[in-house]
Enzyme design. Structure first.
Site, PDB file in Angstrom:
ATOM      1  N   LYS A 112      25.964  40.048   7.022  1.00  0.00           N
ATOM      2  CA  LYS A 112      25.594  39.388   8.346  1.00  0.00           C
ATOM      3  C   LYS A 112      25.596  41.012   9.287  1.00  0.00           C
ATOM      4  O   LYS A 112      24.990  40.856  10.337  1.00  0.00           O
ATOM      5  CB  LYS A 112      26.230  38.506   8.920  1.00  0.00           C
ATOM      6  CG  LYS A 112      26.357  37.240   7.825  1.00  0.00           C
ATOM      7  CD  LYS A 112      25.251  36.490   8.024  1.00  0.00           C
ATOM      8  CE  LYS A 112      25.399  35.067   7.613  1.00  0.00           C
ATOM      9  NZ  LYS A 112      26.002  34.895   6.262  1.00  0.00           N
TER      10      LYS A 112
HETATM   11  C1  LIG Z   1      25.557  33.795   5.156  1.00  0.00           C
HETATM   12  C2  LIG Z   1      25.907  34.151   3.745  1.00  0.00           C
HETATM   13  C3  LIG Z   1      25.192  33.875   2.490  1.00  0.00           C
HETATM   14  C4  LIG Z   1      23.883  32.881   2.862  1.00  0.00           C
HETATM   15  O1  LIG Z   1      22.950  33.518   3.613  1.00  0.00           O
HETATM   16  P1  LIG Z   1      21.670  32.644   4.254  1.00  0.00           P
HETATM   17  O2  LIG Z   1      20.856  33.771   5.147  1.00  0.00           O
HETATM   18  O3  LIG Z   1      22.332  31.853   5.245  1.00  0.00           O
HETATM   19  O4  LIG Z   1      21.056  32.034   3.379  1.00  0.00           O
HETATM   20  C5  LIG Z   1      25.412  33.907   1.290  1.00  0.00           C
HETATM   21  N1  LIG Z   1      26.777  34.719   1.122  1.00  0.00           N
HETATM   22  C6  LIG Z   1      27.336  35.228   2.113  1.00  0.00           C
HETATM   23  C7  LIG Z   1      28.615  36.077   1.683  1.00  0.00           C
HETATM   24  C8  LIG Z   1      27.095  34.894   3.478  1.00  0.00           C
HETATM   25  O5  LIG Z   1      27.944  35.294   4.381  1.00  0.00           O
END
Ligand SMILES: *Cc1c(COP(=O)(O)O)cnc(C)c1O
Length: 465
Positions: A112
């Site tokens: 993120k």
């Molecule tokens: C947010 C997240 C996901 C999922 O990603 P999306 O974009 O919501 O599909 C998978 N793994 C981790 C560690 C995350 O923080």
């Protein structure tokens, strides 16, 4: 570059307007009206460039006139300066033709950060320009919240409120949200699951009086700028493995569909992507939809990969918008069915369109632990449970198409989920030194009911006027 809503009736906006707006006023999500195209020569020219340079070239055509070259380059440079790896998104090899793309070298140890750090910088530029104050409210299954807080903490013209599901995030995730001491940061533990958090967020956006009064802005992956910044690492990874001269497949641990949708846009831009494989945990609504053609809720079961414990996968709406030939009325009808009946059936044509790009699989809880243990034994790599879901699904996809290189996205650092990793391997992964005192810092958090009026009152009172 113009941005339109997936439901077809909200105003058409510029890039920076879409970024500041978040959810469209017709309940839809903003998408670019046309997708910029890269020629094979332009893709080949990305080889050997820095992550920042590739980011600039990939993002620039989506930004239109919203940011100057200098502003965009500066935002990108500042966004990645604090990462703990010179390559930003390095790759390691797990097996013949299977590669792991490490997306956890940012400040909060999950992918993120790649997008949130950039939009933190872009928001600052846009707010300074028009002297506005905003209230960011975000819903998180764990990692978005900490990444948003890290990107916006301490800013004068931004208050940031993060809703996370009480008791359903890991301790490291919770502490990353509750220990920042800046007065503009508010961690809210909501009595419910992630879908409740996201539902309340959408309700706030649909309460136009509240939305306008507090200057509501959203940084969830409903925000197109998030998706945009995530396109970049599909390019760096594919080019490192031989694109545009070779096709590459990607497996993506998926929850809200933001990350994998960025891969779809990379493909639309001209990157030779063979398959985009959706990897889900026991909350396998997307895998069932791809296999059975119906999107049907059954309730979320907490798992050891909590960031993927989601049933209302917001960005899937963007994928459907493309699959339905950009028919906003059709998307409005589907989303209406989902909120009324808890399910919808995908039309035959749209299903065929989805299957041209996407493949899917799921791994249950025992399978996830098994993959963590086996990966350590076979490669020496310690992986987080979300990544393990990806690796398990990728191995099956690779067996179906062994000649195409597979890149699995490693979405978080194992130290963010130490209990699950220790249970699988006996090894407790340590936090990187820069966060070693996380468990000593005091926490600040407010428990909130799953109630729109109560939340709006709290936000009205706490935000700085
Ligand atoms: C947010 C997240 C996901 C999922 O990603 P999306 O974009 O919501 O599909 C998978 N793994 C981790 C560690 C995350 O923080």
């Amino acid at each position: 570059m113009r941005y339109i809503s997936t439901r077809g009736t909200a105003p058409v906006l510029t890039f920076s307007e879409a970024m500041m707006t978040g959810l469209a006023r017709d309940g839809g999500l903003y998408v670019p009206e046309t997708v910029p195209q890269f020629t094979p020569d332009e893709i080949a020219a990305l080889a050997g460039q820095s992550y920042e340079e590739v980011a600039y070239r990939v993002m620039r055509p989506f930004c239109g006139e919203s940011f100057s070259e200098e502003e965009l380059r500066g935002a990108i440079a500042r966004a990645y300066a604090g990462f703990g790896h010179a390559a930003r998104a390095p790759m390691v090899q797990l097996a013949p033709n299977h590669f792991l793309l490490e997306l956890f070298h940012g400040p909060t140890l999950a992918f993120k950060d790649f997008a949130m750090q950039v939009i933190g910088q872009l928001f600052q530029i846009a707010l300074a320009r028009d002297g506005k104050k905003i209230t960011i409210v975000g819903a998180t299954s764990g990692d978005t919240g900490s990444a948003a807080i890290e990107a916006f903490r301490g800013l004068d013209n931004v208050d940031v409120f993060i809703l996370f599901p009480h008791g359903r995030v890991s301790e490291v995730q919770r502490r990353q949200m509750t220990t920042p001491s800046e007065v503009n940061v508010h961690a809210l533990a909501l009595e419910g699951d992630f879908d409740d958090c996201q539902g309340k967020l959408k309700d706030m956006f649909n309460d136009f009086t509240f939305r306008d009064e507090v200057g509501l802005a959203g940084v969830n992956s409903i925000n197109f700028a998030r998706v945009l910044a995530q396109i970049v690492y599909y390019f760096t990874a594919a080019v490192a493995l031989g694109a545009p001269h070779r096709k590459i497949s990607f497996t993506v641990p998926t929850g809200n569909f933001g990350d994998i949708f960025a891969g779809f846009l990379a493909k639309e831009m001209g990157l030779p992507v063979e398959r985009l494989v959706i990897a889900t945990n026991q909350n396998d609504i997307l895998d069932r939809c791809i296999k059975q053609g119906a999107y049907a809720k059954r309730g979320v079961k907490p798992s050891i990969s909590p960031s993927m414990d989601i049933e209302v996968s917001s960005n899937f709406e963007r994928a459907l918008f493309w699959a339905y030939g950009k028919d906003g009325a059709a998307i409005t009808a589907l989303m209406g069915e989902l909120s009324e009946a808890g399910s919808f059936t995908v039309s035959e044509n749209a299903m065929a369109a989805l299957l041209q790009n996407y493949d899917s699989g799921s791994v249950d809880e025992a399978g996830t632990s098994g993959v963590i243990a086996r990966t350590l034994a076979e490669t020496g790599e310690l992986i987080c449970p979300h990544t393990a879901v990806g690796v398990g699904v990728a191995e099956a996809a690779l067996a179906r198409q062994p000649e195409v290189p597979m890149v699995t996205l490693s979405t978080a650092h194992p130290a963010k989920f130490p209990d699950a990793v220790e249970a699988a391997t006996g090894i407790r992964p340590p936090l990187p030194p820069r966060m070693a005192d996380l468990f000593d810092r005091p926490e600040r958090v407010t428990r909130v009911p799953n109630d729109l009026a109560a939340l709006e009152t709290l936000i009205r009172e706490r935000r700085r006027k």
